[in-house]
Enzyme design. Structure first.
Site, mmCIF file in Angstrom:
data_model
loop_
_atom_site.group_PDB
_atom_site.id
_atom_site.type_symbol
_atom_site.label_atom_id
_atom_site.label_comp_id
_atom_site.label_asym_id
_atom_site.label_seq_id
_atom_site.Cartn_x
_atom_site.Cartn_y
_atom_site.Cartn_z
ATOM 1 N N ARG A 182 1.294 2.352 7.294
ATOM 2 C CA ARG A 182 1.659 3.064 8.514
ATOM 3 C C ARG A 182 2.666 4.199 8.270
ATOM 4 N NH1 ARG A 182 2.859 -2.512 11.680
ATOM 5 N NH2 ARG A 182 3.023 -3.185 9.505
ATOM 6 N N ASP A 242 11.794 -4.238 4.474
ATOM 7 C CA ASP A 242 11.750 -3.095 5.393
ATOM 8 C C ASP A 242 12.665 -3.278 6.600
ATOM 9 O OD1 ASP A 242 10.330 -5.005 6.779
ATOM 10 O OD2 ASP A 242 8.570 -3.751 7.171
ATOM 11 N N ASN A 265 10.514 -12.028 16.346
ATOM 12 C CA ASN A 265 10.809 -12.474 14.990
ATOM 13 C C ASN A 265 11.330 -11.279 14.196
ATOM 14 O OD1 ASN A 265 10.756 -13.364 12.353
ATOM 15 N ND2 ASN A 265 8.509 -13.346 12.194
ATOM 16 N N ASN A 297 8.239 0.309 10.044
ATOM 17 C CA ASN A 297 6.822 0.352 9.680
ATOM 18 C C ASN A 297 6.272 1.772 9.677
ATOM 19 O OD1 ASN A 297 6.679 -2.437 9.422
ATOM 20 N ND2 ASN A 297 6.208 -2.721 11.587
ATOM 21 N N LYS A 344 27.981 28.555 -11.075
ATOM 22 C CA LYS A 344 27.108 27.588 -11.768
ATOM 23 C C LYS A 344 27.722 27.185 -13.092
ATOM 24 C CE LYS A 344 24.398 27.937 -14.915
ATOM 25 N NZ LYS A 344 23.445 28.244 -15.987
ATOM 26 N N ARG A 347 32.541 52.469 -17.970
ATOM 27 C CA ARG A 347 31.659 53.162 -17.026
ATOM 28 C C ARG A 347 31.638 54.636 -17.400
ATOM 29 N NH1 ARG A 347 36.311 52.254 -12.596
ATOM 30 N NH2 ARG A 347 37.500 54.129 -13.047
HETATM 31 C C1 UD1 Z 1 6.426 -9.082 10.050
HETATM 32 C C2 UD1 Z 1 6.260 -10.431 10.738
HETATM 33 C C3 UD1 Z 1 6.565 -10.271 12.234
HETATM 34 C C4 UD1 Z 1 7.966 -9.731 12.398
HETATM 35 C C5 UD1 Z 1 8.169 -8.442 11.599
HETATM 36 C C6 UD1 Z 1 9.640 -8.066 11.580
HETATM 37 C C7 UD1 Z 1 4.481 -11.634 9.548
HETATM 38 C C8 UD1 Z 1 3.072 -12.051 9.563
HETATM 39 N N1 UD1 Z 1 4.897 -10.902 10.584
HETATM 40 O O1 UD1 Z 1 5.475 -8.194 10.618
HETATM 41 O O2 UD1 Z 1 6.454 -11.531 12.885
HETATM 42 O O3 UD1 Z 1 8.224 -9.493 13.766
HETATM 43 O O4 UD1 Z 1 7.765 -8.623 10.225
HETATM 44 O O5 UD1 Z 1 9.863 -6.830 11.010
HETATM 45 O O6 UD1 Z 1 5.208 -11.970 8.635
HETATM 46 N N2 UD1 Z 1 4.733 -7.917 2.451
HETATM 47 C C9 UD1 Z 1 4.458 -8.391 1.193
HETATM 48 N N3 UD1 Z 1 3.209 -8.876 0.917
HETATM 49 C C10 UD1 Z 1 2.247 -8.923 1.852
HETATM 50 C C11 UD1 Z 1 2.529 -8.442 3.141
HETATM 51 C C12 UD1 Z 1 3.780 -7.955 3.419
HETATM 52 O O7 UD1 Z 1 5.327 -8.364 0.313
HETATM 53 O O8 UD1 Z 1 1.145 -9.378 1.504
HETATM 54 C C13 UD1 Z 1 6.096 -7.404 2.738
HETATM 55 C C14 UD1 Z 1 6.105 -5.947 3.151
HETATM 56 O O9 UD1 Z 1 6.329 -5.121 2.027
HETATM 57 C C15 UD1 Z 1 7.268 -5.897 4.129
HETATM 58 C C16 UD1 Z 1 7.364 -7.315 4.675
HETATM 59 O O10 UD1 Z 1 6.603 -8.128 3.821
HETATM 60 O O11 UD1 Z 1 8.484 -5.554 3.494
HETATM 61 C C17 UD1 Z 1 6.813 -7.420 6.095
HETATM 62 O O12 UD1 Z 1 5.456 -7.017 6.101
HETATM 63 P P1 UD1 Z 1 4.869 -6.085 7.248
HETATM 64 O O13 UD1 Z 1 3.442 -5.832 6.949
HETATM 65 O O14 UD1 Z 1 5.758 -4.945 7.476
HETATM 66 O O15 UD1 Z 1 4.957 -7.102 8.463
HETATM 67 P P2 UD1 Z 1 5.072 -6.765 10.011
HETATM 68 O O16 UD1 Z 1 3.751 -6.396 10.526
HETATM 69 O O17 UD1 Z 1 6.171 -5.802 10.248
HETATM 70 CA CA CA Z 2 7.507 -4.659 8.970
#
Ligand code: UD1
Ligand code: CA
Length: 466
Positions: free
Chosen positions: A16, A103, A170, A228, A351, A440
């Protein structure tokens, strides 16, 4: 905190963000999001820190270095699957594990500590950090029973209309009993709208097994922003910006408009320094006491001494002394070293040069690869001619020298101590001490020339009239 471990999720691509840079490496106030998270975890002192990497693994590891151990998630099958990758490193340990998303850079160390304490005090198998969001769109929603107890989390894409009305979200931060976490992760399935293994499903599973699960509600939603996309990134930057500004103001720095003053996380600023709007302080810049910076100045990885003024100027990787005046509209490029009581005025570029105490270049000069002593006056329009098309050469201007306006100093060349360079000179030979150098062409006055020209011209005009 003993018997405490941390897992940071940083394997996602961050589709995203629509970026070539991996999401967790996008900076907030000059520091990668995931580095904010790790630094906070390090400050609370867990026994182990494991970062789950996948997309851009090498880059993430390069950024975080040895502050963390790493586990690779080859395929991004969801947050539960991500945590499971830490099993070989942490699975056998007794204790509490905090899981934080890479994130969510704004969650403070104090909040993480409070979450862990709450979790340990209530003896829960899992505790979720929640917040009340004005607009909960995109976040998982916390579903509570009639008794107010947390039952489970439901993701936005799986939520019913009614569940989507819930504003308790969450935050993506949790505490688990470590053994219960790894046992339960294996029971999570991907039977949901996104076909992913959801980490928060662990809570629902534990609850259905009769275990105690708990929630810790933070008061400050902004602390829990999950970045995101670029829109939330700029919001996170704003929250962090104001937080940093507040910290500096509490320490005695005046910031006229914190909304329009940009200070990196690693910058240090002395008391009674005034930051005017449009000031950007980047990297590990250190500013002394009683300085005035701005308006509209950019300082990158530089050191500024006490009582110095930087007005509408750019300073990069340089060291500036005390009570020195820079600008408006000066450009101090890397590896420059300006002493105390120096003056660099409008449209002066410096510089890789040093200027000693009390030296001045007040207007329109280029000073490159120069060693300038103390109490030197560099007149308007002076240029150190440092480049011969192949190599750069050094200009040395010794103490108390006076360089007249519009001079070219063709390097390598030395202007001796106390010497004068006549205005308009082109200097290619070294000048000994206390010498006047004039380089000069001599002026020639042709008396009566103009009158003769005019007469000649008017005769010609007459010819044409005929
Ligand atoms: C996630 C939560 C959501 C919460 C939100 C808060 C889940 C399913 N959902 O959603 O409930 O409200 O965070 O910000 O957990 N990542 C991995 N491996 C993966 C997928 C994700 O390492 O396979 C990491 C991403 O890099 C990221 C974090 O997990 O740093 C969260 O993943 P992201 O896809 O951003 O989850 P959200 O949709 O934001
Ligand atoms: Ca996220």
């Amino acid at each position: 905190m003993t018997n405490t471990y941390a897992i940071v999720l940083a394997a996602g691509q961050g589709t995203r963000m629509k970026s070539d840079l991996y999401k967790v490496l996008h900076p907030v106030c000059g520091k990668a999001m995931v580095a904010h998270v790790i630094d906070n975890i390090v400050s609370i002192g867990t026994d182990r820190v494991v970062t789950i990497v996948g997309h851009g693994a090498e880059k993430v590891e390069e950024t975080l270095g040895t502050t963390s151990e790493y586990a690779l998630q080859d395929q991004q099958l969801g947050t539960a699957h991500a945590v499971l990758q830490a099993e070989s490193l942490l699975g056998d340990l007794d204790g509490t594990t905090i899981v934080v998303c890479g994130d969510t850079p704004l969650i403070r160390a104090e909040t993480m500590r409070a979450l862990i304490t709450h979790h340990n005090d209530t003896n829960a198998k899992a505790t979720i950090l929640t917040a009340i969001a004005e607009d909960p769109t995109g976040y998982g929603r916390i579903i509570r029973g009639e008794d107010g107890q947390v039952l489970r989390n439901v993701e936005q894409k799986d939520a019913t209309q009614e569940e989507q009305q819930v504003t308790e979200i969450n935050t993506g931060t949790y505490c688990f009993n470590n053994r219960a976490l790894f046992e339960t992760l294996k029971k999570v399935n991907n039977d949901n709208a996104q076909g992913e293994y959801y980490l928060p499903d662990v809570l629902g599973i534990l609850k259905s097994e009769g275990a105690l699960i708990s929630a810790y509600v933070t008061e400050d939603f902004s602390e829990t922003l999950g970045v995101n996309d670029r829109i939330v990134l700029s919001e996170a930057e704003r929250v962090m910006r104001l937080r940093l500004a507040k910290k500096h103001m509490e320490n005695g720095v005046t910031i006229i408009n914190p909304e329009h003053t940009y200070i990196s996380v690693d910058a240090k600023i002395g008391r009674d320094t005034l930051l005017q709007p449009g000031t950007i302080i980047e990297g590990k810049t250190v500013i002394g006491e009683g300085c005035t910076i701005g308006p509209n100045s950019q300082l990158v990885d530089s050191v500024i001494g006490d009582g110095t003024t930087v007005h509408s100027s750019v300073i990069l990787q340089s060291t500036i002394g005390q009570h020195t005046d820079i600008g408006p509209f000066a450009h101090i490029r890397p590896e420059s070293n300006l002493g105390n009581h120096v003056k660099i005025g409008n449209f002066v570029e410096v510089k890789k040069s040093s200027l000693g105490e009390g030296s001045k270049a007040s207007h329109l000069s280029y000073i490159g690869d120069a060693e300038v002593g103390s109490n030197v006056n560099i007149g308007c329009g002076t240029i150190t001619v440092n480049y011969d098309g192949q190599e750069k050469h050094v200009t040395s201007i010794q103490d108390d020298a006076f360089v007249g306006c519009n001079s070219n100093l063709i390097a390598p060349v030395t202007v001796g101590k106390g010497s004068y360079v006549a205005a308009g000179s082109t200097i290619s030979d070294n000048i000994p001490e206390e010498t006047l150098a004039i380089g000069r062409a001599r002026q020639v006055n042709k008396e009566g020339y103009v009158r003769k020209m005019k007469i000649k011209n008017s005769t010609k005009q007459g010819d044409h009239d005929d």
